[in-house]
Design a protein around this motif. Structure first.
Motif, PDB file in Angstrom:
ATOM      1  N   PHE A  34       0.686  -1.204   0.061  1.00  0.00           N
ATOM      2  CA  PHE A  34       0.113  -0.177  -0.106  1.00  0.00           C
ATOM      3  C   PHE A  34       0.769   1.196   0.010  1.00  0.00           C
ATOM      4  O   PHE A  34       1.654   1.516   0.801  1.00  0.00           O
ATOM      5  N   ILE A  61      -6.287  -3.682   4.910  1.00  0.00           N
ATOM      6  CA  ILE A  61      -5.853  -2.054   5.050  1.00  0.00           C
ATOM      7  C   ILE A  61      -7.154  -1.021   4.718  1.00  0.00           C
ATOM      8  O   ILE A  61      -7.307  -0.117   5.324  1.00  0.00           O
ATOM      9  N   GLU A 106      -9.551  -0.558   7.336  1.00  0.00           N
ATOM     10  CA  GLU A 106      -8.849   0.238   8.444  1.00  0.00           C
ATOM     11  C   GLU A 106      -9.148   1.700   8.094  1.00  0.00           C
ATOM     12  O   GLU A 106      -9.434   2.577   8.902  1.00  0.00           O
ATOM     13  N   THR A 124      -4.061   3.913   8.522  1.00  0.00           N
ATOM     14  CA  THR A 124      -3.619   2.785   8.671  1.00  0.00           C
ATOM     15  C   THR A 124      -1.884   2.692   8.828  1.00  0.00           C
ATOM     16  O   THR A 124      -1.359   3.852   8.133  1.00  0.00           O
ATOM     17  N   LYS A 156      -0.067   0.108   8.156  1.00  0.00           N
ATOM     18  CA  LYS A 156       0.485  -1.148   7.240  1.00  0.00           C
ATOM     19  C   LYS A 156       0.486  -0.569   6.016  1.00  0.00           C
ATOM     20  O   LYS A 156       0.218   0.084   5.075  1.00  0.00           O
ATOM     21  N   HIS A 157       2.047  -1.022   5.555  1.00  0.00           N
ATOM     22  CA  HIS A 157       2.660  -0.948   4.546  1.00  0.00           C
ATOM     23  C   HIS A 157       2.858  -1.854   3.577  1.00  0.00           C
ATOM     24  O   HIS A 157       2.386  -1.942   2.305  1.00  0.00           O
ATOM     25  N   SER A 208       3.980  -8.229   8.562  1.00  0.00           N
ATOM     26  CA  SER A 208       3.364  -7.059   8.178  1.00  0.00           C
ATOM     27  C   SER A 208       4.705  -5.856   8.569  1.00  0.00           C
ATOM     28  O   SER A 208       5.244  -6.068   9.634  1.00  0.00           O
TER      29      SER A 208
END
Length: 265
Positions: free
Chosen positions: A165, A221, A224, A231, A233-234, A247
């Motif tokens: 992401f 993602i 969220e 978020t 999260k990448h 993660s």
């Protein structure tokens, strides 16, 4: 030193833009196969959940794929025998429009093309679910996206997969690197346009649950962003064989380099 330590320990988050809450976020799904059809199913669930929670508009989704449903697709993709011969993008859009009374769009065209340009220009989030390096490169090079348009890329092999992401526009990409930064070898890879000739061959290429597992990880993602407004999260990596899922957060910004004073002769 303390300032540098703070940068390292601070979790970088992407905040959901305000207009996602006041309007229908415009989401473009490129690819309606194994991952893409699962993505659309998740988005339909999210749309219904958002309406139930008081969002006035839910989601607006555009699906881009020029492929038609074939018999091998019935094993790993969200299609049924009644869908055979139909364009995947149109079949999925029609299905959820009828079920939930929406006006989602299915564009039966190859990306990129003149027919898909407007959808890309208006997108708030682009989700790529295609195993074509050229499509990913085209997204990364796109100059007409909104500044805050984000990019969720899903990819998988036989029993493993990854989700990245990040941003597309230059400034956003510097803060939130995308899949081309995570996998810099992508521009050197060639497209593989071969198709499975049978259901058995399809499963040999990609195991039965890998698409659902990768999509569930990636769409967490999106949920969220819609539900919690942010978020961290990448990058997610998962392996069905071992059961592992890892993660990774967005990288911390690098502290500015100090310029060395020029010594006088």
């Amino acid at each position: 030193m303390a300032a540098v330590q703070q940068l390292i320990t601070t979790l970088i988050k992407f905040k959901t833009p305000d207009h996602w809450l006041s309007n229908a976020p415009r989401i473009v799904v490129i690819g309606a196969g194994g991952n893409g059809s699962e993505v659309v199913d998740c988005l339909a669930q999210f749309h219904h959940a958002m309406i139930s929670l008081g969002h006035k508009h839910g989601l607006h989704v555009t699906i881009i794929d020029d492929s038609v449903v074939r018999e091998p697709n019935l094993v790993r993709q969200r299609f049924w025998p009644c869908d055979l011969g139909q364009f995947k993008a149109v079949s999925l859009a029609n299905r959820y429009n009828l079920l939930l009374g929406m006006s989602w769009e299915g564009l039966p065209y190859r990306f990129p093309s003149a027919q898909t340009a407007k959808a890309i220009e208006n997108a708030d989030l682009i989700i790529t679910a295609v195993d074509l390096p050229s499509a990913r490169v085209s997204i990364g090079a796109c100059q007409s996206v909104k500044r805050q348009c984000m990019w969720l890329d899903l990819g998988n092999g036989h029993r493993h997969g990854q989700v990245v992401f990040g941003g597309i526009e230059k400034v956003m990409r510097s803060q939130y690197p995308n899949v081309l930064d995570a996998y810099p070898e992508i521009p050197t890879l060639k497209d593989d346009n071969s198709k499975s000739c049978s259901a058995a061959a399809s499963i040999r290429a990609q195991d039965c649950l890998v698409n659902r597992a990768v999509t569930t990880a990636g769409m967490s993602i999106v949920w969220e962003l819609l539900r919690y407004g942010e978020t961290a999260k990448h990058w997610l990596v998962l392996n069905l064989e071992t059961g592992d899922q890892m993660s990774y957060p967005f990288p911390a910004p690098q502290p500015p380099k100090r310029k060395r004073p020029i010594k006088k002769a």
